[in-house]
Design an enzyme around this catalytic site. Structure first.
Site, PDB file in Angstrom:
ATOM      1  N   LYS A  66      45.901  42.459  35.334  1.00 19.86           N
ATOM      2  CA  LYS A  66      44.750  41.307  34.314  1.00 19.86           C
ATOM      3  C   LYS A  66      44.868  42.081  32.659  1.00 19.86           C
ATOM      4  O   LYS A  66      45.688  41.084  31.867  1.00 19.86           O
ATOM      5  CB  LYS A  66      43.685  40.938  35.108  1.00 19.86           C
ATOM      6  CG  LYS A  66      43.717  40.049  35.995  1.00 19.86           C
ATOM      7  CD  LYS A  66      41.968  40.308  36.469  1.00 19.86           C
ATOM      8  CE  LYS A  66      42.213  39.314  37.678  1.00 19.86           C
ATOM      9  NZ  LYS A  66      40.468  39.598  38.593  1.00 19.86           N
ATOM     10  N   GLN A  84      35.325  42.191  38.797  1.00 21.61           N
ATOM     11  CA  GLN A  84      36.988  42.169  40.105  1.00 21.61           C
ATOM     12  C   GLN A  84      35.526  42.223  41.272  1.00 21.61           C
ATOM     13  O   GLN A  84      34.721  43.058  41.744  1.00 21.61           O
ATOM     14  CB  GLN A  84      37.443  43.545  39.882  1.00 21.61           C
ATOM     15  CG  GLN A  84      38.703  43.413  40.498  1.00 21.61           C
ATOM     16  CD  GLN A  84      39.505  42.177  40.185  1.00 21.61           C
ATOM     17  OE1 GLN A  84      39.979  41.579  39.680  1.00 21.61           O
ATOM     18  NE2 GLN A  84      40.097  40.970  41.515  1.00 21.61           N
ATOM     19  N   ASP A 117      35.988  33.665  34.581  1.00 19.61           N
ATOM     20  CA  ASP A 117      36.474  32.853  35.362  1.00 19.61           C
ATOM     21  C   ASP A 117      35.827  32.446  35.691  1.00 19.61           C
ATOM     22  O   ASP A 117      35.906  31.624  37.233  1.00 19.61           O
ATOM     23  CB  ASP A 117      36.130  34.263  37.093  1.00 19.61           C
ATOM     24  CG  ASP A 117      36.466  35.563  37.403  1.00 19.61           C
ATOM     25  OD1 ASP A 117      37.912  35.503  37.487  1.00 19.61           O
ATOM     26  OD2 ASP A 117      36.335  36.972  37.472  1.00 19.61           O
TER      27      ASP A 117
END
Ligand code: NDP
Length: 285
Positions: free
Chosen positions: A54, A98, A121
């Site tokens: 990412k 994460q 997200d």
């Protein structure tokens, strides 16, 4: 006849190039460089790889990324303190935590703590609610990536029967909600299945579009697929050091009209959509 293979890597590369151009234009106009702060707790090797990928994608698109690496024994209070600092930092536009987190930390509490304006997200209840009401601030990355693949493959989604396997908050549930909205790669008739679903194969065989997100290697077999269906495989499962999807790719590709491979299907799209959300977050400020 063998199915069209939907090349997620190529589609994601094109989208990332476009995001790179959009970032350059935004930065030139505003003097602001979009900035994603990633938090990695513990030393799970797969999570470390995901975060590194990412970050690399951010850098290639002109997005600044910083990594906050915390030890496995980090307390929930310490993690919440870091999130509060990043929430208040005007130079940080997106915050990514994460998953999974170590067992002493409650994931929901942590995800709820990320300010909705930096929730790239799209896990926060406010952003999920906006998405469900058809007025999204951000779109959840993996389902949004699936929609982009359907567009790239030229799939007729409007009016199609889309069957989603899995009802997780990250993939299955938002996927179903997005396909039922009005708009591009949507307007579908949606069925969401899960581990309590009866007669699963009977339902999957009705799907014009079948999206598998259950986390079970090669679960979807050729007899579960309607001839000519479009099959999107979200699953990532490690089998004998190899990554395989939730779909028995070799057999199903002989039945489907189009199918995504694993790896190289949905995975790269998830990252591309994260970049898009980070740019959106910077533009929102
Ligand atoms: P979860 O484990 O959170 O959810 C799995 C879902 O599948 C649950 O809703 C579960 O039902 C359902 N399920 C499990 N077994 C069956 C079964 N036998 N029949 C029907 N339904 C079943 O997984 P995620 O949604 O987070 O991830 C799914 C897969 O996608 C994983 O392989 C993951 O690695 C991958 N993934 C890939 C991403 C990408 O970028 N490509 C991003 C995110 C995930 P129930 O709710 O009843 O338990």
């Amino acid at each position: 006849m063998s199915a069209q293979i939907i090349d997620g890597k190529a589609v994601a590369a094109e989208i990332r190039e476009q995001i790179g151009r959009d970032v350059a234009e935004f930065s030139a106009q505003s003097g602001v460089t979009p900035h994603l702060a990633a938090i990695l707790v513990g030393d799970d090797p797969a999570s470390a790889v995901y975060v590194r990928n990412k970050q690399r994608a951010c850098e290639n698109a002109g997005i600044l990324s910083t990594l906050h690496r915390l030890p496995p024994e980090t307390t929930q209070a310490d993690l919440l303190d870091l999130i509060a600092t990043l929430n208040a930092d005007g130079d940080v536009h997106g915050i990514l935590v994460q998953l999974p987190l170590p067992s002493q930390i409650d994931e929901q509490t942590v995800l709820d703590a990320v300010t909705p304006l930096k929730d790239v997200d799209c896990f926060h209840a406010e952003n999920v609610g906006l998405m469900v009401q058809g007025r999204p601030r951000f779109l959840p990355c993996t389902p949004h990536g699936v929609q982009q693949l359907l567009i790239a493959a030229g799939t007729q989604v409007a009016g199609a029967h889309a069957v989603v396997l899995g009802r997780s908050e990250i993939v299955g549930k938002p996927m179903g909600m997005m396909l039922v909205q009005r708009g591009a790669a949507a307007d579908a008739t949606v069925t969401i299945c899960h581990s309590r679903t009866k007669n699963l194969a009977e339902i999957t065989r009705q799907a014009d579009i079948l999206i598998a997100a259950i986390g079970k290697a090669n679960f979807v077999t050729a007899d579960m697929v309607k001839p000519g269906a479009v099959v999107i495989d979200v699953g990532i499962n490690r089998v004998d050091d190899k990554l395989v999807g939730d779909v028995d790719f070799e057999a199903v590709k002989e039945v489907a009209s189009a199918i995504t491979p694993v790896p190289g299907g949905v995975g790269p799209m998830t990252i591309a959509m994260l970049l898009r959300n980070t740019l959106t977050a910077a533009q929102l400020r």
